[in-house]
Structures are given as structure tokens and as C-alpha cells.
Design an enzyme around this catalytic site. Structure first.
Site, PDB file in Angstrom:
ATOM      1  N   GLY A 127       0.932  -1.061  -0.483  1.00 37.55           N
ATOM      2  CA  GLY A 127      -0.149  -0.052  -0.037  1.00 37.55           C
ATOM      3  C   GLY A 127       1.268   1.378  -0.171  1.00 37.55           C
ATOM      4  N   SER A 129       1.183   3.768  -3.575  1.00 39.24           N
ATOM      5  CA  SER A 129       0.928   4.552  -3.593  1.00 39.24           C
ATOM      6  C   SER A 129      -0.817   5.177  -3.923  1.00 39.24           C
ATOM      7  CB  SER A 129       0.781   4.288  -5.838  1.00 39.24           C
ATOM      8  OG  SER A 129       1.987   3.376  -6.168  1.00 39.24           O
ATOM      9  N   GLU A 244      16.855  -6.780  -4.566  1.00 40.49           N
ATOM     10  CA  GLU A 244      16.545  -7.814  -5.413  1.00 40.49           C
ATOM     11  C   GLU A 244      16.819  -7.045  -6.431  1.00 40.49           C
ATOM     12  OE1 GLU A 244      18.003 -10.666  -5.143  1.00 40.49           O
ATOM     13  OE2 GLU A 244      17.430 -11.885  -6.409  1.00 40.49           O
ATOM     14  N   ASN A 384       9.436   4.319 -16.190  1.00 37.79           N
ATOM     15  CA  ASN A 384      10.670   4.484 -17.110  1.00 37.79           C
ATOM     16  C   ASN A 384      11.341   5.811 -17.632  1.00 37.79           C
ATOM     17  OD1 ASN A 384      10.178   1.208 -17.576  1.00 37.79           O
ATOM     18  ND2 ASN A 384      10.426   1.183 -19.825  1.00 37.79           N
ATOM     19  N   GLU A 385      10.213   6.915 -17.203  1.00 40.49           N
ATOM     20  CA  GLU A 385      10.115   8.133 -17.614  1.00 40.49           C
ATOM     21  C   GLU A 385      11.539   8.131 -16.737  1.00 40.49           C
ATOM     22  OE1 GLU A 385       6.921   6.982 -17.710  1.00 40.49           O
ATOM     23  OE2 GLU A 385       7.010   7.194 -20.123  1.00 40.49           O
TER      24      GLU A 385
END
Ligand SMILES: Cc1cc2nc3c(=O)[nH]c(=O)nc-3n(C[C@H](O)[C@H](O)[C@H](O)COP(=O)(O)OP(=O)(O)OC[C@H]3O[C@@H](n4cnc5c(N)ncnc54)[C@H](O)[C@@H]3O)c2cc1C
Length: 398
Positions: A127, A129, A244, A384-385
Site C-alpha cells: 500500500g 501509491s 533484489e 521508465n520515464e
């Protein structure tokens, strides 16, 4: 620089392969190969089989039931699991909250939670976002007010994977609204059966229920369920997100999708010949394979410790693995849709079959949903940005 596996590592790969071939239930393998997401019971079953060898928690210290494997062995294990294909160990338990409790939890928490986390007797969800707090996670607003021996938690989480299946949630909450935003956050372990929790499904583009909104309305959480110190949750979250990274490139996952595409292409006809003889198909496969080889070599450099992050800054090599790994995975999922051709368009998950001998093309129905969901891979785990920002800053020496 020696990027070859040693004889011992090659033997370990063989040992893992034999173990998976003899232990993985056939129906799980077939479902995943056809492109279906694993079911909860698939994940629980396979996680527990891996746990008999300490391989569900391969990077935990042995004293907590971990596998005690080297980074290269862990990479091999992760690859072989993807190649099978089998479900990876439940990520929120094995790679996230387990290591956090090992490092920052108190003795009671370690004793109570770690064995259950390792064996997936308790299923954790993440929990973090919230609406308005994703990439900028430190803006989170869910409040935890202290009341005696409890916190009283009110707020909303979103995109919470498998919250509807979870027993517990590790949750970031704001415990000091006055402090600078990273400073006033704590990490709580919340029982999903607590009064005041409402879980609402978000059906994603693949038609499946993976994601949820979680509403917390005056939920009482014992202070004993706080991990570490009050207002230090941001440090634990950073530790957790850095855990990891050896599997992050997902080389095995993409290689397995490519192998499946090539296998199907031997049976799908194009212009009177198998698709495998089509030059444009062969070119697409070769391009992905070449990029995948480059990614694999980069991954070996990272995992064998030849690239390490200095000064505690995010490791730019990890960002490269994330960006390229997800791009290539998406390319392989797209290729599978191209193999299926128009048959993939008729996608309805419930129509899908795992039987690829059924060339009525019902097997194709799982491929488009899997392709659609693969688009999410470049969003979760650090968009990715954001990874590209890290790379740009690192290239500029910032
Ligand atoms: C399938 C899936 C599963 C998930 N599971 C979980 C889960 O279990 N638990 C959990 O807590 N969260 C989960 N998430 C949430 C995930 O962590 C966030 O979606 C992610 O951090 C992005 O946040 P956001 O969705 O709020 O988008 P935003 O942060 O609003 O970003 C929107 C777009 O803007 C771009 N952007 C944002 N900031 C910048 C910047 N500074 N520079 C350049 N571009 C920028 C982003 O890259 C993105 O393309 C999941 C998400 C998905 C898609």
C-alpha cells in the site's frame, strides 16, 4: 572481464532445471505458457514448493530460512523460473516486506511474520501509491493519528496489486503532517480484515482483476505493527525498493515469450509456408534476440558486481536493466500477437485455451490481454520515464 558462468554455476542451473521439471505442476506451466496470468493458488502452490529449498527467499540470510545463494545463482534461479514458465515467488513477501522486517523489524515481528512470509502463509500487498502520489511517492496523504496504543489510519491507496487476495498490507502513512514530506512518513503492517477497510476492484485493460483501490476509514492499527521508528518509513521504503534487483531485467521472461512465439510460428501458415520462413518475422525475432543478448551481458556485469552504485545514489545500471528489460518484454508480447494475427483480436480471457494443438486459434485469445498488460511493466516498479531521468542525471554527473 569474465562473463562466463563457472562450472559450479552451470551445475546449479542444471540442478534448478531438474527441480523445476520434476516439481512444477503441468497445469500451471501450461496456463502460463498460453499467456494467462497465474492464479492465486498457482502462486501459493509454487512458492511453497520453492520454499522447501529456501528458493522462495533466495536472497534472505540462511538464519531466516533464506537460500544463501550468490547473486549469480539467484539470477540463474530467476531465469529458470521464468523460462519454465513458472510463477516467480510472491514478490511483495519475498522481495519487499520480508527483507524490510529482517533489517528493521523488532524480534517479535521477525518471529511472528518471517516464517509465514517465507511460506506464503500470509499474503502481503503493497500500500504505497495513492491518487496524486505515484512517481512522487513522498506526497502521500494517508494519515495515521496516534491514539493510545493504536494508530488511527484514514486515507486511500490505489493500484494495490492483489489487495483483494491479501491477508496483510505494508503501508506508508503520514505520521507527522508538519514535517518535510519525506520526514513524516511511517510504515505500518495492516491486517486486511481490520474494520474500516474497503477494497474496490480496478479491472485492467486485459480484463482481469489484479488491481484495487483500498480505502481506509479510521482503521485502528496497533503501534506494535509499526516497522522500525516513527517517521523513518521513507528510509525503509527506499531500502525496500532497492531490494533484489537481480531479476529486474526479466531476461528469462522475455526469452520464454520469444521461444513460444517461435514455436507457434512453426505451426502458423503465412503465404503457404510456416511463419518461421517469413523473412520479416525472422528479422523481428533476430532484432529482439540481439538486444536480449546485450541486455543479458549487461545484467551479468551488474550481478557479478562489476557495476556498483557509489555514494548511495540510484544505480544507473539498474535503470538500464529496468528500461531495456521491459521494452524487450513488451516487444516479445507484441511479436506473439503478430504470430496470432487477427485471431488475437478476438481476445476474451474466458475464451482462451491453453491447448496450442487447438489450431482453431482459441490459444490466441490469451495473447492480446497479455500484451495489453505487458504495457504496465514500464509503469510499475518505477516508471521508465523516471528511470530515464536517473540515467540522464548520472550521465551529467548530477
Ligand atoms: C500494473 C500495476 C501494478 C501496480 N501495483 C502497485 C502496488 O501493488 N502497490 C503500489 O503501491 N503501487 C502499485 N502500482 C503503482 C505504481 O507504482 C505507479 O503507477 C507508478 O509509480 C506511477 O505512478 P502514477 O501511476 O501515479 O503516475 P504518475 O507518477 O502520475 O506519472 C504519470 C506519467 O508521468 C510520468 N512522470 C511522472 N513524473 C515524471 C518526471 N519527474 N519526469 C518525467 N516523467 C514523469 C510518468 O513516468 C508517467 O508516464 C502499480 C501500477 C501498475 C500499473
Amino acid at each position: 572481464m569474465d562473463l562466463q558462468l563457472t562450472d559450479k554455476e552451470k551445475r546449479f542451473r542444471e540442478e534448478v532445471r531438474v527441480f523445476i521439471n520434476t516439481q512444477l505442476p503441468k497445469d500451471i506451466r501450461e496456463r502460463l505458457r498460453a499467456g494467462h496470468p497465474p492464479r492465486k493458488d498457482d502462486i501459493v502452490c509454487w512458492h511453497r514448493v520453492l520454499n522447501t529449498r529456501g528458493w522462495a527467499t533466495a536472497h534472505w540470510p540462511k538464519e531466516y530460512g533464506g537460500g544463501g545463494l550468490s547473486p549469480i545463482e539467484r539470477m540463474i534461479l530467476a531465469e529458470e523460473i521464468f523460462l519454465a514458465p513458472a510463477p516467480p515467488p510472491q514478490v511483495f513477501n519475498s522481495n519487499m516486506i520480508g527483507p524490510v522486517i529482517i533489517h528493521f523489524g523488532n524480534e517479535n515481528q521477525k518471529r511472528h511474520f518471517l516464517p509465514k512470509i517465507a511460506n506464503l502463509d500470509l499474503w502481503f500487498c503493497q500500500g504505497f501509491s495513492e491518487p496524486g502520489a505515484g512517481s512522487d511517492l513522498a506526497s502521500l496523504r494517508t494519515q495515521a493519528r496516534r491514539d493510545g496504543d493504536d494508530y488511527v489510519v484514514t486515507g486511500q491507496k490505489i493500484w494495490t496489486t492483489s489487495a483483494h487476495q491479501a491477508d496483510w498490507m505494508f503501508c506508508l502513512v503520514r505520521t507527522d503532517p508538519q514535517a518535510k514530506k519525506q520526514m513524516g512518513i511511517s510504515m505500518l503492517l495492516i491486517d486486511m480484515q481490520s474494520a474500516g477497510i474497503t477494497v474496490r476492484p480496478i479491472i485492467s485493460i486485459d480484463g482481469h482483476h489484479h488491481l484495487n483501490e483500498v480505502f481506509l476509514d479510521e482503521v485502528r492499527v496497533p503501534v506494535a505493527n509499526r516497522v522500525g521508528e516513527e517517521n523513518k518509513g521513507w528510509d525503509y521504503a527506499k531500502f525496500l525498493l532497492g531490494q533484489e534487483r537481480t531479476g529486474i531485467a526479466g531476461v528469462g521472461r522475455t526469452r520464454e515469450r520469444l521461444a513460444y512465439a517461435k514455436d507457434l510460428a512453426t505451426r502458423v501458415m503465412s503465404g503457404g509456408a510456416p511463419l518461421t520462413e517469413d523473412p520479416s518475422f525472422r528479422e523481428r525475432v533476430s532484432l529482439i534476440e540481439a538486444d536480449l543478448k546485450a541486455l543479458e551481458i549487461t545484467q551479468l556485469r551488474v550481478v557479478s558486481g562489476q557495476s556498483t552504485s557509489e555514494s548511495g545514489k540510484p544505480d544507473p545500471f539498474t535503470s538500464i536493466l529496468k528500461v531495456r528489460g521491459t521494452e524487450l518484454y513488451q516487444a516479445a508480447c507484441e511479436l506473439l500477437c503478430q504470430v496470432a494475427g487477427p485471431a488475437a483480436l478476438a481476445a476474451q480471457p474466458e475464451e482462451a485455451s491453453t491447448d496450442t494443438r487447438d489450431l482453431g486459434l482459441r490459444w490466441a485469445a490469451a495473447l492480446a490481454p497479455a500484451y495489453f498488460y505487458s504495457r504496465a511493466a514500464s509503469i510499475y516498479g518505477g516508471a521508465n520515464e523516471i528511470q530515464k531521468n536517473i540515467l540522464a542525471k548520472s550521465a551529467l554527473g548530477l
